[in-house]
Motif scaffolding. Structure first.
Motif, short mmCIF file in Angstrom:
data_model
loop_
_atom_site.label_atom_id
_atom_site.label_comp_id
_atom_site.label_asym_id
_atom_site.label_seq_id
_atom_site.Cartn_x
_atom_site.Cartn_y
_atom_site.Cartn_z
N PHE A 1 41.74 46.46 41.03
CA PHE A 1 40.54 45.70 40.68
C PHE A 1 39.51 45.74 41.81
CE2 PHE A 1 38.08 41.76 40.53
CZ PHE A 1 37.64 41.75 39.21
N ARG A 2 39.95 45.70 43.03
CA ARG A 2 39.04 45.67 44.19
C ARG A 2 38.30 46.99 44.42
NH1 ARG A 2 43.10 42.32 45.02
NH2 ARG A 2 42.73 40.28 45.96
N THR A 3 38.72 48.05 43.75
CA THR A 3 38.09 49.36 43.94
C THR A 3 36.97 49.61 42.93
OG1 THR A 3 39.60 50.54 42.45
CG2 THR A 3 40.29 50.28 44.76
N ILE A 4 36.81 48.72 41.97
CA ILE A 4 35.83 48.90 40.90
C ILE A 4 34.50 48.24 41.30
CG2 ILE A 4 35.37 48.45 38.45
CD1 ILE A 4 37.71 50.36 38.91
N PRO A 5 33.36 48.91 41.07
CA PRO A 5 32.09 48.34 41.52
C PRO A 5 31.62 47.10 40.76
CG PRO A 5 31.72 50.40 40.34
CD PRO A 5 33.19 50.24 40.49
N PHE A 6 32.06 46.89 39.53
CA PHE A 6 31.60 45.75 38.74
C PHE A 6 32.77 44.85 38.41
CE2 PHE A 6 28.89 49.34 37.19
CZ PHE A 6 27.78 49.03 37.96
N GLY A 7 33.01 43.86 39.24
CA GLY A 7 34.13 42.96 39.01
C GLY A 7 33.98 42.14 37.75
N ASP A 8 32.74 41.72 37.44
CA ASP A 8 32.53 40.88 36.26
C ASP A 8 32.83 41.64 34.97
OD1 ASP A 8 30.30 42.50 36.65
OD2 ASP A 8 28.85 40.94 36.21
N LEU A 9 32.34 42.85 34.85
CA LEU A 9 32.59 43.64 33.65
C LEU A 9 34.05 44.04 33.55
CD1 LEU A 9 31.41 44.88 31.12
CD2 LEU A 9 30.63 46.82 32.49
N THR A 10 34.66 44.37 34.67
CA THR A 10 36.08 44.70 34.68
C THR A 10 36.92 43.49 34.27
OG1 THR A 10 35.65 46.25 36.48
CG2 THR A 10 37.95 45.68 36.08
N LEU A 11 36.56 42.33 34.75
CA LEU A 11 37.25 41.10 34.36
C LEU A 11 37.16 40.89 32.86
CD1 LEU A 11 38.73 38.56 35.37
CD2 LEU A 11 36.48 37.50 35.62
N CYS A 12 35.99 41.11 32.29
CA CYS A 12 35.83 40.99 30.84
C CYS A 12 36.71 41.99 30.10
CB CYS A 12 34.36 41.19 30.45
SG CYS A 12 33.27 39.85 30.94
N CYS A 13 36.80 43.20 30.61
CA CYS A 13 37.67 44.21 29.99
C CYS A 13 39.13 43.76 30.01
CB CYS A 13 37.52 45.55 30.69
SG CYS A 13 35.97 46.39 30.40
N LEU A 14 39.57 43.26 31.15
CA LEU A 14 40.96 42.80 31.26
C LEU A 14 41.22 41.62 30.32
CD1 LEU A 14 41.39 43.02 35.12
CD2 LEU A 14 42.54 44.44 33.41
N LEU A 15 40.31 40.68 30.26
CA LEU A 15 40.49 39.52 29.40
C LEU A 15 40.42 39.90 27.92
CD1 LEU A 15 38.45 36.95 31.46
CD2 LEU A 15 40.90 36.82 30.96
N SER A 16 39.68 40.95 27.60
CA SER A 16 39.57 41.37 26.19
C SER A 16 40.92 41.82 25.63
CB SER A 16 38.54 42.48 26.04
OG SER A 16 39.03 43.71 26.51
N ARG A 17 41.82 42.20 26.49
CA ARG A 17 43.15 42.61 26.03
C ARG A 17 43.95 41.42 25.49
NH1 ARG A 17 45.10 47.54 27.78
NH2 ARG A 17 47.21 46.70 27.84
N LYS A 18 43.50 40.21 25.84
CA LYS A 18 44.20 38.99 25.41
C LYS A 18 43.57 38.38 24.15
CE LYS A 18 46.73 38.77 29.19
NZ LYS A 18 48.15 38.59 29.27
N GLY A 19 42.36 38.79 23.80
CA GLY A 19 41.70 38.23 22.63
C GLY A 19 40.19 38.35 22.74
N GLY A 20 39.49 37.71 21.81
CA GLY A 20 38.04 37.83 21.73
C GLY A 20 37.31 36.90 22.68
N PHE A 21 35.99 36.95 22.59
CA PHE A 21 35.10 36.15 23.42
C PHE A 21 34.38 35.14 22.55
CE2 PHE A 21 34.20 40.18 26.15
CZ PHE A 21 35.51 40.17 26.59
N HIS A 22 34.02 34.02 23.14
CA HIS A 22 33.24 33.02 22.43
C HIS A 22 32.00 32.68 23.24
CE1 HIS A 22 32.23 29.61 19.95
NE2 HIS A 22 32.09 28.90 21.05
N CYS A 23 30.85 32.71 22.58
CA CYS A 23 29.60 32.36 23.24
C CYS A 23 29.23 30.93 22.88
CB CYS A 23 28.47 33.30 22.81
SG CYS A 23 26.87 32.84 23.53
N ILE A 24 29.00 30.12 23.88
CA ILE A 24 28.44 28.78 23.69
C ILE A 24 26.93 29.00 23.65
CG2 ILE A 24 28.18 26.47 24.65
CD1 ILE A 24 30.89 27.05 26.14
N ASP A 25 26.34 28.85 22.49
CA ASP A 25 24.94 29.21 22.29
C ASP A 25 24.02 28.09 22.79
OD1 ASP A 25 22.75 30.65 21.62
OD2 ASP A 25 22.94 30.37 19.45
N ALA A 26 24.10 27.84 24.10
CA ALA A 26 23.24 26.86 24.76
C ALA A 26 22.94 27.38 26.16
CB ALA A 26 23.94 25.51 24.85
#
Length: 128
Positions: A59-84
């Protein structure tokens, strides 16, 4: 598995909504939506359970930690947007990414995709 909220951008004293592509359904955000648009989620708006994932060594070798984190979390399920709108992201022009030339930015994306894709491809039968 991951929640995020809308954010505003503050640049030169003016506020505007952080853009989310019109093609994205906020009720069913998928990792494909993020990868197709180079990530429209404001990093400061991401919320997930601490025990949802353990960050791997690569993980520390990837330039975009936020996008990589989203990719890893996507393996567990979907995303929910709080529309506020619940945060403001200040754009100064001095950020790590914005200081890099356009070529450098594309090279960072190339490093992201080649470095993370072997580890973050969704497994079969996981709903997004």
């Amino acid at each position: 598995m991951l929640c995020f909220h809308r954010a505003e951008l503050l640049q030169d004293g003016a506020r505007r909504p952080h853009p989310i592509p019109a093609t994205v359904d906020l009720r069913t955000v998928r990792i494909e939506d993020l990868l197709a648009t180079h990530n429209f989620i404001s990093t400061a708006s991401i919320v997930f359970r601490r025990d949802a994932i353990a960050l791997p060594d690569w993980f520390r070798t990837i330039p975009f930690g936020d996008l990589t984190l989203c990719c890893l979390l996507s393996r567990k399920g979907g995303f929910h947007c709080i529309d506020a709108f619940m945060s403001v992201y200040r754009i100064t022009g001095h950020g790590l990414f914005t200081k890099v030339s356009k070529l450098g930015q594309w090279l960072m994306f190339l490093r992201f995709y080649t470095g993370s894709s072997p580890h973050t491809s969704p497994p079969p039968n996981v709903p997004s």
